[in-house]
Design a protein around this motif. Structure first.
Motif, mmCIF file in Angstrom:
data_model
loop_
_atom_site.group_PDB
_atom_site.id
_atom_site.type_symbol
_atom_site.label_atom_id
_atom_site.label_comp_id
_atom_site.label_asym_id
_atom_site.label_seq_id
_atom_site.Cartn_x
_atom_site.Cartn_y
_atom_site.Cartn_z
ATOM 1 N N ILE A 276 0.842 -1.199 0.000
ATOM 2 C CA ILE A 276 0.000 0.000 0.000
ATOM 3 C C ILE A 276 0.878 1.250 0.000
ATOM 4 O O ILE A 276 0.612 2.214 -0.725
ATOM 5 C CB ILE A 276 -0.947 -0.013 1.212
ATOM 6 N N ALA A 277 1.951 1.236 0.810
ATOM 7 C CA ALA A 277 2.859 2.393 0.870
ATOM 8 C C ALA A 277 3.560 2.599 -0.471
ATOM 9 O O ALA A 277 3.699 3.733 -0.950
ATOM 10 C CB ALA A 277 3.883 2.178 1.991
ATOM 11 N N ILE A 278 4.013 1.496 -1.090
ATOM 12 C CA ILE A 278 4.662 1.604 -2.400
ATOM 13 C C ILE A 278 3.707 2.175 -3.431
ATOM 14 O O ILE A 278 4.081 3.040 -4.238
ATOM 15 C CB ILE A 278 5.175 0.215 -2.843
ATOM 16 N N SER A 279 2.472 1.718 -3.402
ATOM 17 C CA SER A 279 1.467 2.229 -4.342
ATOM 18 C C SER A 279 1.242 3.711 -4.129
ATOM 19 O O SER A 279 1.119 4.482 -5.105
ATOM 20 C CB SER A 279 0.163 1.453 -4.158
ATOM 21 N N ALA A 280 1.185 4.145 -2.872
ATOM 22 C CA ALA A 280 0.946 5.559 -2.585
ATOM 23 C C ALA A 280 2.123 6.424 -3.010
ATOM 24 O O ALA A 280 1.938 7.573 -3.467
ATOM 25 C CB ALA A 280 0.682 5.733 -1.079
ATOM 26 N N LEU A 281 3.352 5.911 -2.891
ATOM 27 C CA LEU A 281 4.543 6.694 -3.186
ATOM 28 C C LEU A 281 4.885 6.744 -4.684
ATOM 29 O O LEU A 281 5.413 7.746 -5.173
ATOM 30 C CB LEU A 281 5.742 6.133 -2.423
ATOM 31 N N LEU A 282 4.583 5.671 -5.412
ATOM 32 C CA LEU A 282 5.051 5.564 -6.795
ATOM 33 C C LEU A 282 3.956 5.683 -7.851
ATOM 34 O O LEU A 282 4.241 5.588 -9.039
ATOM 35 C CB LEU A 282 5.793 4.234 -6.991
#
Length: 304
Positions: A297-303
């Motif tokens: 979820i964090a990767i999706s939000a950042l990238l």
């Protein structure tokens, strides 16, 4: 985030089915060994053959493949370094820890994530193919050497001929490269057998969890080290390598998301088959499966 939730729901529900089988006494806990060995010797080779026979071997030369191989190699090396410095273990157990820290669940959760989150099912292909063609033989070789306790050069060289997973993979690649059409009388039963591989592995995992507190008998140093490497270090390495290769946008997101996938259930299958590092494989798979969802979820939000 629907794709992440969907992928994890599939895995968790099948694991839960295994726990129910154990809880009701339908299959005793020792039955997990037979399910895993069946998956290893029969169902998984059939699945790998069918998957690889329809795959595109050219993905092995793509930038995504370079990221997948490099991030896995660096993560494995980092685990070996930390192991030698702080918690030495026998070769077979170390191999399971190395594999748990670098071998991603590219099929069971990777394909749903690639389809629903990344938006491109083929994003999982380089990771799947590299793990099957390169990592699986290397892991098997190290485990066989660790279990035998001696160097047998001929034995190592003939591992691909004796390993059902490697045989299924190589045969599938040959079919894909040559363009040979597999007769339906062969492909149909292989499809049926291959369809049993993932449920067998996941249910076996669930059976081993029943009646046992998580980490109750864990070998904590390798378990926690492999968990942190797989969940956090490997995605960071993948990001760095992808950035240096000039990947950006959706392509960058795809390779980092694939690197953040949890440890594959195959690792526990290897551990059970060879009788080494079973607790390490089980606990790292559990921790990374639970913990990688917020990471994705964090990767999706950042990238994105």
């Amino acid at each position: 985030m629907t794709g992440v939730v969907t992928g994890f729901s599939i895995i968790l529900i099948v694991i839960l089915a295994g726990m129910v089988l154990a809880a009701t006494g339908v299959i005793p806990r020792e039955g997990a060994r037979y399910l895993s060995k069946t998956a290893y010797a029969v169902a998984s080779p059939a699945l790998l053959f069918m998957t690889m026979s329809h795959g595109d071997p050219s993905v092995l030369a793509s930038k995504a493949a370079v990221v997948a191989l490099t991030s896995a190699a660096i993560s494995a090396t980092f685990f070996i370094l930390l192991s030698r410095l702080f918690f030495r273990r026998p070769l077979a157990e170390t191999t399971i820890g190395v594999t748990a820290s670098s071998y991603a669940n590219a099929a069971n959760i990777g394909l749903p994530v690639a389809t629903y989150v990344v938006g491109d099912t083929s994003a999982a292909a380089p990771l799947i193919m590299l793990q099957l063609v390169i990592l699986a033989p290397a892991v098997t070789a190290a485990l066989e050497l660790g279990v035998r306790g001696r160097m047998d050069v001929w034995g190592v060289l003939t591992i691909p001929l004796r390993n059902p997973l490697v045989v299924g993979t190589v045969a599938g690649v040959l079919v894909s490269v040559t363009g040979v059409t597999v007769p339906n009388v062969i492909s149909a039963p292989l499809e049926i057998l291959g369809g049993a591989a993932v449920p067998l592995m996941l249910m076996a995992f669930g059976i081993t969890l029943w009646g046992r507190r998580p980490l109750a008998d864990a070998d904590l140093p390798p378990v926690l080290t492999a968990t942190v490497i797989k969940m956090l270090f490997m995605p960071l390495v993948a990001y760095g390598v992808a950035f240096m290769l000039g990947l950006e946008g959706a392509a960058l997101f795809a390779v980092v998301a694939m690197a953040a996938l949890p440890t594959a259930q195959n690792v526990q299958t290897y551990a059970i088959w060879f009788g080494r590092g079973e607790n390490i494989a089980r606990d790292v798979a559990l921790l990374t499966t639970v913990g990688c969802m917020p990471v994705l979820i964090a990767i999706s939000a950042l990238l994105t």
